[in-house]
Design a protein around this motif. Sequence first.
Motif, PDB file in Angstrom:
ATOM      1  N   ARG A 140       0.962  -1.387   0.556  1.00 22.90           N
ATOM      2  CA  ARG A 140       0.124   0.043   0.212  1.00 22.90           C
ATOM      3  C   ARG A 140       0.638   1.342  -0.227  1.00 22.90           C
ATOM      4  NH1 ARG A 140      -3.079  -2.537   4.485  1.00 22.90           N
ATOM      5  NH2 ARG A 140      -5.009  -3.503   3.376  1.00 22.90           N
ATOM      6  N   ALA A 141       1.739   1.391   0.756  1.00 18.33           N
ATOM      7  CA  ALA A 141       2.768   2.432   0.400  1.00 18.33           C
ATOM      8  C   ALA A 141       3.386   2.696  -0.511  1.00 18.33           C
ATOM      9  CB  ALA A 141       3.767   2.285   2.140  1.00 18.33           C
ATOM     10  N   TYR A 142       3.970   1.802  -0.678  1.00 21.44           N
ATOM     11  CA  TYR A 142       4.827   1.854  -2.574  1.00 21.44           C
ATOM     12  C   TYR A 142       3.528   2.418  -3.224  1.00 21.44           C
ATOM     13  CZ  TYR A 142       7.499   0.959  -5.666  1.00 21.44           C
ATOM     14  OH  TYR A 142       8.857   1.257  -7.380  1.00 21.44           O
ATOM     15  N   ILE A 143       2.471   1.674  -3.192  1.00 24.52           N
ATOM     16  CA  ILE A 143       1.668   2.086  -4.610  1.00 24.52           C
ATOM     17  C   ILE A 143       1.145   3.632  -4.002  1.00 24.52           C
ATOM     18  CG2 ILE A 143      -0.844   1.778  -5.875  1.00 24.52           C
ATOM     19  CD1 ILE A 143      -0.598  -1.325  -4.839  1.00 24.52           C
ATOM     20  N   LEU A 144       1.104   4.038  -3.245  1.00 28.08           N
ATOM     21  CA  LEU A 144       0.910   5.220  -2.787  1.00 28.08           C
ATOM     22  C   LEU A 144       1.883   6.695  -3.218  1.00 28.08           C
ATOM     23  CD1 LEU A 144      -1.637   7.076  -1.671  1.00 28.08           C
ATOM     24  CD2 LEU A 144      -0.453   6.750   0.686  1.00 28.08           C
ATOM     25  N   MET A 145       2.728   6.134  -2.890  1.00 29.98           N
ATOM     26  CA  MET A 145       4.062   6.449  -3.243  1.00 29.98           C
ATOM     27  C   MET A 145       3.939   6.623  -4.731  1.00 29.98           C
ATOM     28  SD  MET A 145       5.934   8.198  -0.807  1.00 29.98           S
ATOM     29  CE  MET A 145       7.439   8.347  -1.491  1.00 29.98           C
ATOM     30  N   LEU A 146       3.832   5.524  -5.593  1.00 31.34           N
ATOM     31  CA  LEU A 146       3.225   5.465  -6.980  1.00 31.34           C
ATOM     32  C   LEU A 146       2.860   6.349  -7.444  1.00 31.34           C
ATOM     33  CD1 LEU A 146       4.509   4.182  -9.151  1.00 31.34           C
ATOM     34  CD2 LEU A 146       3.287   2.302  -9.590  1.00 31.34           C
ATOM     35  N   LEU A 147       1.429   6.719  -7.496  1.00 34.46           N
ATOM     36  CA  LEU A 147       0.444   7.293  -7.270  1.00 34.46           C
ATOM     37  C   LEU A 147       0.043   8.837  -6.919  1.00 34.46           C
ATOM     38  CD1 LEU A 147      -2.507   5.148  -6.191  1.00 34.46           C
ATOM     39  CD2 LEU A 147      -1.878   4.931  -9.131  1.00 34.46           C
ATOM     40  N   SER A 148       0.665   9.429  -6.356  1.00 31.41           N
ATOM     41  CA  SER A 148       1.006  10.088  -6.010  1.00 31.41           C
ATOM     42  C   SER A 148       2.167  11.495  -6.201  1.00 31.41           C
ATOM     43  CB  SER A 148       1.038  10.294  -3.900  1.00 31.41           C
ATOM     44  OG  SER A 148       0.346   9.827  -3.245  1.00 31.41           O
ATOM     45  N   SER A 149       3.173  10.490  -6.364  1.00 28.85           N
ATOM     46  CA  SER A 149       4.811  10.957  -7.301  1.00 28.85           C
ATOM     47  C   SER A 149       4.851  11.406  -8.774  1.00 28.85           C
ATOM     48  CB  SER A 149       5.674   9.866  -6.630  1.00 28.85           C
ATOM     49  OG  SER A 149       6.180   8.755  -6.688  1.00 28.85           O
ATOM     50  N   GLN A 150       4.524   9.583  -9.189  1.00 24.49           N
ATOM     51  CA  GLN A 150       4.409   8.906 -10.654  1.00 24.49           C
ATOM     52  C   GLN A 150       2.969   9.728 -11.504  1.00 24.49           C
ATOM     53  OE1 GLN A 150       6.894   8.956 -11.642  1.00 24.49           O
ATOM     54  NE2 GLN A 150       7.907   8.574 -10.524  1.00 24.49           N
ATOM     55  N   LEU A 151       1.949   9.163 -10.947  1.00 20.86           N
ATOM     56  CA  LEU A 151       0.913   9.693 -12.269  1.00 20.86           C
ATOM     57  C   LEU A 151      -0.110  10.912 -11.529  1.00 20.86           C
ATOM     58  CD1 LEU A 151      -0.998   6.073 -12.596  1.00 20.86           C
ATOM     59  CD2 LEU A 151       0.274   7.604 -13.964  1.00 20.86           C
ATOM     60  N   PHE A 152      -0.079  11.152 -10.203  1.00 21.73           N
ATOM     61  CA  PHE A 152      -0.759  11.935  -9.823  1.00 21.73           C
ATOM     62  C   PHE A 152      -0.111  13.267  -9.397  1.00 21.73           C
ATOM     63  CE2 PHE A 152      -3.638   8.263 -10.134  1.00 21.73           C
ATOM     64  CZ  PHE A 152      -4.503   8.131 -11.029  1.00 21.73           C
ATOM     65  N   ALA A 153       1.412  13.970  -9.865  1.00 25.69           N
ATOM     66  CA  ALA A 153       1.490  14.842  -8.831  1.00 25.69           C
ATOM     67  C   ALA A 153       1.205  15.558  -9.206  1.00 25.69           C
ATOM     68  CB  ALA A 153       3.524  14.538  -9.448  1.00 25.69           C
ATOM     69  N   ASP A 154       1.683  16.676  -7.955  1.00 27.96           N
ATOM     70  CA  ASP A 154       0.632  17.990  -7.718  1.00 27.96           C
ATOM     71  C   ASP A 154       2.165  19.148  -7.334  1.00 27.96           C
ATOM     72  OD1 ASP A 154       0.628  17.490  -5.889  1.00 27.96           O
ATOM     73  OD2 ASP A 154      -1.461  17.156  -5.431  1.00 27.96           O
ATOM     74  N   LYS A 155       1.886  19.939  -7.433  1.00 27.27           N
ATOM     75  CA  LYS A 155       2.367  21.371  -6.833  1.00 27.27           C
ATOM     76  C   LYS A 155       3.481  20.794  -5.463  1.00 27.27           C
ATOM     77  CE  LYS A 155       1.652  25.233  -9.649  1.00 27.27           C
ATOM     78  NZ  LYS A 155       1.293  26.750  -9.141  1.00 27.27           N
ATOM     79  N   ASN A 156       2.700  20.142  -4.627  1.00 28.45           N
ATOM     80  CA  ASN A 156       3.226  19.595  -3.361  1.00 28.45           C
ATOM     81  C   ASN A 156       3.798  18.692  -3.489  1.00 28.45           C
ATOM     82  OD1 ASN A 156       1.040  20.585  -1.393  1.00 28.45           O
ATOM     83  ND2 ASN A 156       0.098  19.421  -1.333  1.00 28.45           N
TER      84      ASN A 156
END
Length: 245
Positions: A140-156
């Motif tokens: 879950r932690a790896y997938i959450l990082m993958l979604l947030s940093s690769q697929l759906f990255a933003d200014k955060n």
Amino acid sequence: MHLHDRIIPYLKTADLYHLARLNSQWFWVDEPLLKAFIERWRPEMHTFHMPFGECSITLQDVAYQLGLPIDGEPVSGCLTEFENLMEHGKPAWVWFCELFGELPLQSKVKQMTVCYTWFHERFRVLPADATDETVRIYARAYILMLLSSQLFADKNANRVHLRWLPYLASLDDLGRYNWGSAALAWLRPSGFDVFGFHLASRWATFLLRNDPGDQRSVSARLSLDRLRVHDESHLVIALSFSGLC
């Protein structure tokens, strides 16, 4: 984050394994290349201006280059009041604790986001004797990082948003979602579909009754001399409204 062998089956189930391999082996930020593309980006058209014409990222590009599924259930939800849509109105941080086994330090939390560093420090190394449930938590932690940093990255740039918790609750169901279309839609700038003034309005000015036409002619000639290729479409629209085309 390291791609552990015991996490891979969960990534394959979620149809995110190819993206994870890119992230683990071949992805890096080429800043000069990005700068060159940004200089050719036309936000009003949502395209890149190239010598041979306009081009943009398509759903086919997402499927072939990132290996993401382009069919299935839509990835949807509310980005602001997402907590109200969670299962049985469960508070986000209660759900976070259930999915990851603990809560981050308060210094790592800001509103509904958690610092990347907490995930790196807590889930970077999977213990050799990890139980199946521990492996699921690390997945879950790896997938959450993958979604947030690769697929759906933003200014955060250094934070993970909790909006993805409803998807992580059931790892076995992640593969049913249309991640490709969601990733492509995420590239669309906010407010792009909001009605506003047409591009021709940038050429419009309020004319007084005693308007000095000669001076405005000089100003118009100067504006035309400064035109670049990417301004041509704006000019055609302006001339159309002026009755000159």
